[in-house]
Design a protein around this motif. Structure first.
Motif, PDB file in Angstrom:
ATOM      1  N   ALA A  23       0.629  -1.024  -0.113  1.00 47.94           N
ATOM      2  CA  ALA A  23       0.023  -0.134  -0.072  1.00 47.94           C
ATOM      3  C   ALA A  23       0.712   1.158  -0.101  1.00 47.94           C
ATOM      4  CB  ALA A  23      -0.794   0.175   1.251  1.00 47.94           C
ATOM      5  N   THR A  24       0.563   2.116  -0.849  1.00 49.02           N
ATOM      6  CA  THR A  24       1.383   3.122  -1.046  1.00 49.02           C
ATOM      7  C   THR A  24       0.426   4.692  -0.615  1.00 49.02           C
ATOM      8  OG1 THR A  24       0.867   3.968  -3.378  1.00 49.02           O
ATOM      9  CG2 THR A  24       2.575   2.446  -3.016  1.00 49.02           C
ATOM     10  N   SER A  25       1.539   5.690  -0.342  1.00 48.92           N
ATOM     11  CA  SER A  25       0.696   7.044   0.069  1.00 48.92           C
ATOM     12  C   SER A  25       1.684   8.091  -0.148  1.00 48.92           C
ATOM     13  CB  SER A  25       0.279   7.015   1.433  1.00 48.92           C
ATOM     14  OG  SER A  25       1.111   6.578   2.523  1.00 48.92           O
ATOM     15  N   GLY A  26       1.303   9.052  -0.295  1.00 48.38           N
ATOM     16  CA  GLY A  26       2.007  10.459  -0.484  1.00 48.38           C
ATOM     17  C   GLY A  26       2.716  10.382  -1.864  1.00 48.38           C
ATOM     18  N   LEU A  27       2.415   9.686  -2.835  1.00 49.75           N
ATOM     19  CA  LEU A  27       2.701  10.140  -4.299  1.00 49.75           C
ATOM     20  C   LEU A  27       1.413   9.758  -5.007  1.00 49.75           C
ATOM     21  CD1 LEU A  27       2.745   6.725  -5.131  1.00 49.75           C
ATOM     22  CD2 LEU A  27       5.056   6.732  -4.162  1.00 49.75           C
ATOM     23  N   THR A  28       1.765  10.119  -6.403  1.00 48.77           N
ATOM     24  CA  THR A  28       0.613   9.925  -7.479  1.00 48.77           C
ATOM     25  C   THR A  28       0.887   8.752  -8.070  1.00 48.77           C
ATOM     26  OG1 THR A  28       0.403  12.210  -7.883  1.00 48.77           O
ATOM     27  CG2 THR A  28      -0.593  10.954  -9.442  1.00 48.77           C
ATOM     28  N   PHE A  29       0.201   7.724  -7.442  1.00 47.12           N
ATOM     29  CA  PHE A  29       0.541   6.378  -7.794  1.00 47.12           C
ATOM     30  C   PHE A  29       0.559   5.977  -9.259  1.00 47.12           C
ATOM     31  CE2 PHE A  29       1.188   2.181  -6.582  1.00 47.12           C
ATOM     32  CZ  PHE A  29       0.371   1.339  -7.283  1.00 47.12           C
ATOM     33  N   ASN A  30      -0.357   6.243 -10.205  1.00 43.82           N
ATOM     34  CA  ASN A  30      -0.229   5.942 -11.348  1.00 43.82           C
ATOM     35  C   ASN A  30       0.923   6.931 -12.317  1.00 43.82           C
ATOM     36  OD1 ASN A  30      -1.454   8.528 -11.789  1.00 43.82           O
ATOM     37  ND2 ASN A  30      -3.433   7.793 -12.353  1.00 43.82           N
ATOM     38  N   ASN A  31       1.639   7.755 -11.763  1.00 42.38           N
ATOM     39  CA  ASN A  31       2.835   8.240 -12.016  1.00 42.38           C
ATOM     40  C   ASN A  31       4.086   7.252 -11.978  1.00 42.38           C
ATOM     41  OD1 ASN A  31       1.500  10.344 -13.002  1.00 42.38           O
ATOM     42  ND2 ASN A  31       2.107  11.942 -11.741  1.00 42.38           N
ATOM     43  N   TYR A  32       3.917   6.217 -11.461  1.00 46.72           N
ATOM     44  CA  TYR A  32       5.253   5.294 -11.129  1.00 46.72           C
ATOM     45  C   TYR A  32       4.767   3.942 -11.481  1.00 46.72           C
ATOM     46  CZ  TYR A  32       6.608   8.778  -7.635  1.00 46.72           C
ATOM     47  OH  TYR A  32       7.105   9.988  -7.163  1.00 46.72           O
ATOM     48  N   GLY A  33       5.871   3.489 -12.040  1.00 44.60           N
ATOM     49  CA  GLY A  33       6.185   2.159 -12.351  1.00 44.60           C
ATOM     50  C   GLY A  33       6.656   1.535 -10.979  1.00 44.60           C
ATOM     51  N   VAL A  34       5.947   0.350 -10.581  1.00 38.04           N
ATOM     52  CA  VAL A  34       6.239  -0.473  -9.436  1.00 38.04           C
ATOM     53  C   VAL A  34       6.651  -1.894  -9.538  1.00 38.04           C
ATOM     54  CG1 VAL A  34       4.470   1.092  -7.914  1.00 38.04           C
ATOM     55  CG2 VAL A  34       3.686  -0.922  -9.067  1.00 38.04           C
ATOM     56  N   GLY A  35       7.479  -2.394  -8.463  1.00 39.12           N
ATOM     57  CA  GLY A  35       7.832  -3.764  -8.424  1.00 39.12           C
ATOM     58  C   GLY A  35       8.166  -4.403  -7.394  1.00 39.12           C
ATOM     59  N   TRP A  36       8.545  -5.615  -7.067  1.00 39.60           N
ATOM     60  CA  TRP A  36       8.902  -6.321  -6.052  1.00 39.60           C
ATOM     61  C   TRP A  36      10.480  -6.864  -6.217  1.00 39.60           C
ATOM     62  CZ3 TRP A  36       5.787  -6.689  -1.803  1.00 39.60           C
ATOM     63  CH2 TRP A  36       4.561  -6.592  -1.873  1.00 39.60           C
ATOM     64  N   PHE A  37      11.069  -6.791  -5.044  1.00 45.08           N
ATOM     65  CA  PHE A  37      12.200  -7.256  -4.949  1.00 45.08           C
ATOM     66  C   PHE A  37      12.286  -8.199  -3.710  1.00 45.08           C
ATOM     67  CE2 PHE A  37      14.897  -4.533  -7.959  1.00 45.08           C
ATOM     68  CZ  PHE A  37      14.073  -3.715  -8.156  1.00 45.08           C
ATOM     69  N   ARG A  38      13.456  -9.263  -3.626  1.00 46.37           N
ATOM     70  CA  ARG A  38      13.532  -9.807  -2.551  1.00 46.37           C
ATOM     71  C   ARG A  38      15.101 -10.140  -2.172  1.00 46.37           C
ATOM     72  NH1 ARG A  38      11.735 -15.903  -4.961  1.00 46.37           N
ATOM     73  NH2 ARG A  38      13.594 -16.011  -6.253  1.00 46.37           N
ATOM     74  N   GLN A  39      15.165 -10.556  -0.745  1.00 48.22           N
ATOM     75  CA  GLN A  39      16.599 -10.723  -0.201  1.00 48.22           C
ATOM     76  C   GLN A  39      16.637 -11.458   0.599  1.00 48.22           C
ATOM     77  OE1 GLN A  39      18.574  -6.802   0.972  1.00 48.22           O
ATOM     78  NE2 GLN A  39      20.487  -7.749   0.834  1.00 48.22           N
ATOM     79  N   ALA A  40      17.347 -12.760   0.417  1.00 49.60           N
ATOM     80  CA  ALA A  40      17.410 -13.689   1.571  1.00 49.60           C
ATOM     81  C   ALA A  40      18.808 -13.355   2.279  1.00 49.60           C
ATOM     82  CB  ALA A  40      17.570 -14.922   0.572  1.00 49.60           C
ATOM     83  N   PRO A  41      18.899 -14.090   3.250  1.00 50.62           N
ATOM     84  CA  PRO A  41      20.110 -13.981   4.115  1.00 50.62           C
ATOM     85  C   PRO A  41      21.121 -14.136   3.429  1.00 50.62           C
ATOM     86  CG  PRO A  41      18.176 -14.865   5.401  1.00 50.62           C
ATOM     87  CD  PRO A  41      17.773 -14.985   4.143  1.00 50.62           C
ATOM     88  N   GLY A  42      22.276 -13.267   3.553  1.00 54.27           N
ATOM     89  CA  GLY A  42      23.737 -13.519   3.071  1.00 54.27           C
ATOM     90  C   GLY A  42      23.824 -13.160   1.503  1.00 54.27           C
ATOM     91  N   LYS A  43      22.420 -12.948   0.822  1.00 51.29           N
ATOM     92  CA  LYS A  43      22.428 -12.844  -0.567  1.00 51.29           C
ATOM     93  C   LYS A  43      22.232 -11.359  -0.873  1.00 51.29           C
ATOM     94  CE  LYS A  43      21.069 -17.410  -1.598  1.00 51.29           C
ATOM     95  NZ  LYS A  43      20.243 -18.292  -2.429  1.00 51.29           N
ATOM     96  N   GLU A  44      22.567 -11.042  -2.242  1.00 49.70           N
ATOM     97  CA  GLU A  44      21.968  -9.691  -2.752  1.00 49.70           C
ATOM     98  C   GLU A  44      20.548  -9.763  -2.916  1.00 49.70           C
ATOM     99  OE1 GLU A  44      26.342  -8.374  -4.421  1.00 49.70           O
ATOM    100  OE2 GLU A  44      24.769  -8.628  -5.958  1.00 49.70           O
ATOM    101  N   ARG A  45      20.234  -8.413  -3.010  1.00 48.72           N
ATOM    102  CA  ARG A  45      18.788  -8.145  -3.347  1.00 48.72           C
ATOM    103  C   ARG A  45      18.487  -8.531  -4.793  1.00 48.72           C
ATOM    104  NH1 ARG A  45      17.233  -2.540  -1.734  1.00 48.72           N
ATOM    105  NH2 ARG A  45      18.418  -2.208  -3.717  1.00 48.72           N
ATOM    106  N   GLU A  46      17.420  -9.128  -5.079  1.00 51.41           N
ATOM    107  CA  GLU A  46      17.395  -9.561  -6.675  1.00 51.41           C
ATOM    108  C   GLU A  46      15.891  -9.055  -6.831  1.00 51.41           C
ATOM    109  OE1 GLU A  46      16.886 -13.753  -7.586  1.00 51.41           O
ATOM    110  OE2 GLU A  46      15.886 -14.290  -5.717  1.00 51.41           O
ATOM    111  N   PHE A  47      15.749  -8.831  -8.171  1.00 52.39           N
ATOM    112  CA  PHE A  47      14.388  -8.342  -9.046  1.00 52.39           C
ATOM    113  C   PHE A  47      13.466  -9.545  -8.875  1.00 52.39           C
ATOM    114  CE2 PHE A  47      11.778  -6.184 -11.513  1.00 52.39           C
ATOM    115  CZ  PHE A  47      11.336  -7.018 -12.890  1.00 52.39           C
ATOM    116  N   VAL A  48      12.268  -9.289  -8.713  1.00 52.00           N
ATOM    117  CA  VAL A  48      11.176 -10.434  -8.724  1.00 52.00           C
ATOM    118  C   VAL A  48      10.483 -10.057  -9.868  1.00 52.00           C
ATOM    119  CG1 VAL A  48       9.151 -11.578  -7.781  1.00 52.00           C
ATOM    120  CG2 VAL A  48      11.441 -10.838  -6.102  1.00 52.00           C
ATOM    121  N   ALA A  49       9.707  -8.960  -9.877  1.00 45.83           N
ATOM    122  CA  ALA A  49       8.551  -8.719 -10.765  1.00 45.83           C
ATOM    123  C   ALA A  49       8.260  -6.941 -10.748  1.00 45.83           C
ATOM    124  CB  ALA A  49       7.371  -9.340 -10.723  1.00 45.83           C
TER     125      ALA A  49
END
Length: 123
Positions: A23-49
């Motif tokens: 859930a986002t607030s404080g921005l004009t949401f439809n002006n932004y591309g959005v995505g998900w990342f993940r980070q496992a312990p001991g690993k770098e953050r990786e792009f998901v979608a």
């Protein structure tokens, strides 16, 4: 003040499903591309979608393609990640991100990020 707040994480058995929300607030949401990342312990953050401003374009990491689905509801300023057929290797902290007027790619520098929600998949 811009906020991105994730929810929906938890503990699930392999093969199960979870639906994450950001859930986002404080921005004009439809002006932004959005995505998900993940980070496992001991690993770098990786792009998901990621998803375009109006939901007509999506990108997925090869590791989740066919199992995860990203979507957004611009009237609710929220982006979702439906995760099916979960595997132990999907265990990570999942966070959402927003980038103004652009699709998010794996190497993107995003304008805003959330704090994350933990997903744990047991075998």
């Amino acid at each position: 003040q811009v906020q991105l707040v994730e929810s929906g994480g938890g503990l699930v058995q392999a093969g199960g499903s979870l639906r994450l929300s950001c859930a986002t607030s404080g921005l004009t949401f439809n002006n932004y591309g959005v995505g998900w990342f993940r980070q496992a312990p001991g690993k770098e953050r990786e792009f998901v979608a990621s998803i375009g401003r109006f939901g007509d374009t999506t990108f997925y990491a090869d590791s989740v393609k066919g199992r995860f689905t990203i979507s957004r509801n611009n009237s609710k300023n929220t982006v979702y990640l439906q995760m099916n057929s979960l595997k132990p290797e999907d265990t990570a902290a999942y966070s959402c991100a927003a980038k103004r007027y652009a699709m998010i790619a794996a190497s993107s520098i995003c304008d805003y990020r959330g704090q994350g929600t933990q997903v744990t998949v047991s075998s």
